[in-house]
Design a protein around this motif. Sequence first.
Motif, PDB file in Angstrom:
ATOM      1  N   SER A   1     -55.630  99.702   8.887  1.00 60.96           N
ATOM      2  CA  SER A   1     -55.710 100.432  10.124  1.00 60.96           C
ATOM      3  C   SER A   1     -56.527 100.003  11.371  1.00 60.96           C
ATOM      4  O   SER A   1     -57.901  99.615  10.828  1.00 60.96           O
ATOM      5  N   PRO A   2     -56.316  99.897  12.555  1.00 63.07           N
ATOM      6  CA  PRO A   2     -57.192  99.463  13.454  1.00 63.07           C
ATOM      7  C   PRO A   2     -58.189 100.445  13.655  1.00 63.07           C
ATOM      8  O   PRO A   2     -57.987 101.785  13.505  1.00 63.07           O
ATOM      9  N   VAL A   3     -59.368 100.405  13.993  1.00 63.56           N
ATOM     10  CA  VAL A   3     -60.521 101.420  14.206  1.00 63.56           C
ATOM     11  C   VAL A   3     -61.060 101.277  15.753  1.00 63.56           C
ATOM     12  O   VAL A   3     -61.509 100.166  15.984  1.00 63.56           O
ATOM     13  N   LEU A   4     -60.976 102.237  16.440  1.00 61.27           N
ATOM     14  CA  LEU A   4     -61.618 102.524  17.596  1.00 61.27           C
ATOM     15  C   LEU A   4     -62.554 103.732  17.506  1.00 61.27           C
ATOM     16  O   LEU A   4     -63.401 103.692  17.493  1.00 61.27           O
ATOM     17  N   SER A   5     -61.301 104.774  17.436  1.00 58.09           N
ATOM     18  CA  SER A   5     -62.129 106.083  17.451  1.00 58.09           C
ATOM     19  C   SER A   5     -62.174 106.625  16.008  1.00 58.09           C
ATOM     20  O   SER A   5     -62.564 107.587  15.549  1.00 58.09           O
ATOM     21  N   GLY A   6     -61.138 105.815  15.217  1.00 54.94           N
ATOM     22  CA  GLY A   6     -60.816 106.302  13.674  1.00 54.94           C
ATOM     23  C   GLY A   6     -59.707 107.293  13.609  1.00 54.94           C
ATOM     24  O   GLY A   6     -59.335 107.776  12.388  1.00 54.94           O
TER      25      GLY A   6
ATOM     26  N   VAL B   1     -45.082  98.375  16.051  1.00 61.34           N
ATOM     27  CA  VAL B   1     -44.059  97.432  16.462  1.00 61.34           C
ATOM     28  C   VAL B   1     -44.980  95.948  17.376  1.00 61.34           C
ATOM     29  O   VAL B   1     -44.354  95.275  17.702  1.00 61.34           O
ATOM     30  N   GLY B   2     -46.102  96.265  17.311  1.00 58.95           N
ATOM     31  CA  GLY B   2     -47.097  95.186  17.866  1.00 58.95           C
ATOM     32  C   GLY B   2     -47.177  95.303  19.395  1.00 58.95           C
ATOM     33  O   GLY B   2     -47.118  94.349  20.120  1.00 58.95           O
ATOM     34  N   LYS B   3     -46.731  96.408  20.017  1.00 61.33           N
ATOM     35  CA  LYS B   3     -46.594  96.671  21.464  1.00 61.33           C
ATOM     36  C   LYS B   3     -48.038  97.056  22.018  1.00 61.33           C
ATOM     37  O   LYS B   3     -48.145  97.196  23.473  1.00 61.33           O
ATOM     38  N   MET B   4     -48.948  97.223  21.202  1.00 61.98           N
ATOM     39  CA  MET B   4     -50.282  97.898  21.702  1.00 61.98           C
ATOM     40  C   MET B   4     -51.288  96.553  21.669  1.00 61.98           C
ATOM     41  O   MET B   4     -51.360  95.920  20.468  1.00 61.98           O
ATOM     42  N   LYS B   5     -51.968  96.349  22.489  1.00 59.96           N
ATOM     43  CA  LYS B   5     -53.142  95.133  22.439  1.00 59.96           C
ATOM     44  C   LYS B   5     -54.150  95.765  21.616  1.00 59.96           C
ATOM     45  O   LYS B   5     -54.779  96.882  21.871  1.00 59.96           O
ATOM     46  N   MET B   6     -54.477  94.939  20.576  1.00 59.03           N
ATOM     47  CA  MET B   6     -55.240  95.169  19.557  1.00 59.03           C
ATOM     48  C   MET B   6     -56.705  94.431  19.844  1.00 59.03           C
ATOM     49  O   MET B   6     -56.562  93.219  20.345  1.00 59.03           O
ATOM     50  N   ARG B   7     -57.743  95.169  19.387  1.00 57.49           N
ATOM     51  CA  ARG B   7     -59.067  94.341  19.455  1.00 57.49           C
ATOM     52  C   ARG B   7     -59.254  93.373  18.403  1.00 57.49           C
ATOM     53  O   ARG B   7     -59.759  92.316  18.563  1.00 57.49           O
ATOM     54  N   VAL B   8     -58.615  93.530  17.333  1.00 60.44           N
ATOM     55  CA  VAL B   8     -58.740  92.707  16.289  1.00 60.44           C
ATOM     56  C   VAL B   8     -57.299  92.096  15.941  1.00 60.44           C
ATOM     57  O   VAL B   8     -56.633  93.067  15.664  1.00 60.44           O
ATOM     58  N   SER B   9     -57.145  90.891  15.901  1.00 60.43           N
ATOM     59  CA  SER B   9     -55.732  90.693  15.567  1.00 60.43           C
ATOM     60  C   SER B   9     -55.523  90.777  14.314  1.00 60.43           C
ATOM     61  O   SER B   9     -56.348  90.933  13.207  1.00 60.43           O
ATOM     62  N   GLY B  10     -54.042  90.909  13.635  1.00 66.94           N
ATOM     63  CA  GLY B  10     -53.509  91.405  12.268  1.00 66.94           C
ATOM     64  C   GLY B  10     -53.642  92.752  12.135  1.00 66.94           C
ATOM     65  O   GLY B  10     -53.615  93.347  10.954  1.00 66.94           O
ATOM     66  N   THR B  11     -54.077  93.526  12.931  1.00 62.92           N
ATOM     67  CA  THR B  11     -53.981  95.028  12.767  1.00 62.92           C
ATOM     68  C   THR B  11     -53.013  95.803  13.359  1.00 62.92           C
ATOM     69  O   THR B  11     -53.071  97.103  13.328  1.00 62.92           O
ATOM     70  N   SER B  12     -51.883  94.968  13.697  1.00 66.91           N
ATOM     71  CA  SER B  12     -50.634  95.806  13.970  1.00 66.91           C
ATOM     72  C   SER B  12     -49.610  95.774  12.780  1.00 66.91           C
ATOM     73  O   SER B  12     -50.134  95.039  11.883  1.00 66.91           O
ATOM     74  N   ARG B  13     -48.513  96.429  12.942  1.00 62.50           N
ATOM     75  CA  ARG B  13     -47.625  96.215  11.721  1.00 62.50           C
ATOM     76  C   ARG B  13     -48.181  96.875  10.621  1.00 62.50           C
ATOM     77  O   ARG B  13     -48.005  96.296   9.393  1.00 62.50           O
ATOM     78  N   VAL B  14     -49.175  97.814  10.600  1.00 64.05           N
ATOM     79  CA  VAL B  14     -50.036  98.600   9.325  1.00 64.05           C
ATOM     80  C   VAL B  14     -49.158  98.916   8.368  1.00 64.05           C
ATOM     81  O   VAL B  14     -49.306  98.487   7.096  1.00 64.05           O
TER      82      VAL B  14
END
Length: 194
Positions: A87-92, A133-146
């Motif tokens: 999972s991507p982490v910004l707020s958790g 679906v990969g439509k959100m800009k992620m700070r770290v690549s590879g954190t979409s399609r979890v």
Amino acid sequence: MAAIAETVRILKQDTVEATKALLVQTAKREHAKIMAADPAPQSFVRIVDGIIGAPEDRARPDGIIIYQYRRLDEVVEFAMVTLFDLSPVLSGEYRLSHTIMVDGIAERNLKHWKPGSEISIMNQLSYSRKIEVGKMKMRVSGTSRVYQQALRKIMDRFGNLVTVRFTYRSARGAPTKGADRDSYRFPTLVIRER
């Protein structure tokens, strides 16, 4: 000579019966230990001399008694840890929102699971679909399609025990018709025993 042969035959028969009794006793004792351990397997299949479901007492003296234990709790725990790690982490908030569902009802664990119940894991945050679906800009690549990444990891490890399917599902009580319906469909992994 006949008396000696008869004695040997009796001793041999007693040894065969004692061997069978020891086999059955050992199998039942060890099975009871596993079923009493925490966490206990949700279910098991007993195979006696190749016959599924046969009682232990039907084993031959030189037979084999096998118990196959269902450990869906281990699979679900691995799935939850994998989703958390991917999972991507910004707020958790996203990584803490993966929810175990048993027959569509949110549960903390598999305590209420019964054979035949459906197990799924879902993330009901409004932006979880965008991440998937990969439509959100992620700070770290590879954190979409979890969920899709997690599916591959779960199948690599437990593919011989379960089938895992990725889909989008609505939570209970969500609208099933209308233009707004898709906004209530969330990434979901459905886990089933083989």
